[in-house]
Design an enzyme around this catalytic site. Structure first.
Site, PDB file in Angstrom:
ATOM      1  N   ILE A 134       0.897  -1.153   0.000  1.00 47.78           N
ATOM      2  CA  ILE A 134       0.000   0.000   0.000  1.00 47.78           C
ATOM      3  C   ILE A 134       0.935   1.201   0.000  1.00 47.78           C
ATOM      4  O   ILE A 134       1.848   1.289   0.830  1.00 47.78           O
ATOM      5  CB  ILE A 134      -0.978  -0.011   1.191  1.00 47.78           C
ATOM      6  CG1 ILE A 134      -1.929   1.186   1.119  1.00 47.78           C
ATOM      7  CG2 ILE A 134      -0.279  -0.104   2.519  1.00 47.78           C
ATOM      8  CD1 ILE A 134      -3.068   1.141   2.146  1.00 47.78           C
ATOM      9  N   SER A 135       0.734   2.091  -0.928  1.00 52.29           N
ATOM     10  CA  SER A 135       1.672   3.197  -1.131  1.00 52.29           C
ATOM     11  C   SER A 135       1.714   4.157   0.048  1.00 52.29           C
ATOM     12  O   SER A 135       0.771   4.269   0.828  1.00 52.29           O
ATOM     13  CB  SER A 135       1.293   3.975  -2.390  1.00 52.29           C
ATOM     14  OG  SER A 135       1.418   3.163  -3.529  1.00 52.29           O
ATOM     15  N   GLN A 136       2.812   4.873   0.123  1.00 56.64           N
ATOM     16  CA  GLN A 136       3.020   5.922   1.119  1.00 56.64           C
ATOM     17  C   GLN A 136       1.896   6.950   0.988  1.00 56.64           C
ATOM     18  O   GLN A 136       1.562   7.373  -0.115  1.00 56.64           O
ATOM     19  CB  GLN A 136       4.373   6.567   0.848  1.00 56.64           C
ATOM     20  CG  GLN A 136       4.683   7.773   1.667  1.00 56.64           C
ATOM     21  CD  GLN A 136       5.999   8.414   1.252  1.00 56.64           C
ATOM     22  OE1 GLN A 136       6.632   8.012   0.285  1.00 56.64           O
ATOM     23  NE2 GLN A 136       6.397   9.422   1.991  1.00 56.64           N
TER      24      GLN A 136
END
Length: 128
Positions: free
Chosen positions: A60-62
Site C-alpha cells: 500500500i503506497s506511502q
C-alpha cells in the site's frame, strides 16, 4: 485501533507541511481509514508516511505519494475514473470519495488482492 484519529490528524498535518493543500484529497483521506486497508498486524503503523506490505509482495503506497498523485490529477465530482492495480483498495476508495456520485472502475490481476480490496471497500461502505 484506539488512537487512530490522533495519528490521522498528525498525518494530515504532515501532508499539509509537504504541500498537500487540496481539500478534496485531505477530506477523502480523513474519511477513509487507512488502518482498515492494511494487514491487521500492521494497523498500528497505518498512519505513518511510508508504504506497508500487502500479500503477494505488493504494498500500500506511502500516504504522501497517494495524496500528491490525487492532488495532481485534479479530480472533480462527476468524473469517471479507471484505476489499474487495486491493491488493498485504499486509493480506489479515496478516488471514489472525491468523484462521487460517479463510478470508479478499478482492476486487479492478483486474485487474493481482489478479495482483499473488495472486503476493504465494503468495510468503508463505498458504493460507487
Amino acid at each position: 485501533m484506539q488512537d487512530y484519529k490522533i495519528k490521522l490528524k498528525e498525518l494530515i498535518n504532515e501532508l499539509k507541511l509537504k504541500g498537500i493543500y487540496d481539500k478534496k484529497v485531505l477530506n477523502a483521506i480523513e474519511k477513509t481509514p487507512r488502518h482498515l486497508f492494511v494487514p491487521i498486524d500492521l494497523q498500528e503503523e497505518a498512519y505513518g508516511d511510508y508504504p506497508l506490505p500487502l500479500p503477494k509482495g505488493q504494498t500500500i503506497s506511502q500516504p504522501y505519494t497517494v495524496a500528491f498523485m490525487l492532488q495532481e490529477l485534479k479530480l472533480k465530482k462527476g468524473l469517471k475514473v479507471l484505476e489499474v492495480g487495486t491493491g488493498s483498495g485504499w486509493n480506489a476508495a479515496l478516488i471514489a470519495q472525491i468523484v462521487k456520485p460517479t463510478t470508479v472502475y478499478t482492476t486487479e490481476i492478483i486474485p487474493d488482492l481482489v478479495k482483499l480490496a473488495t472486503n476493504n471497500i465494503k468495510k468503508v461502505k463505498i458504493k460507487n
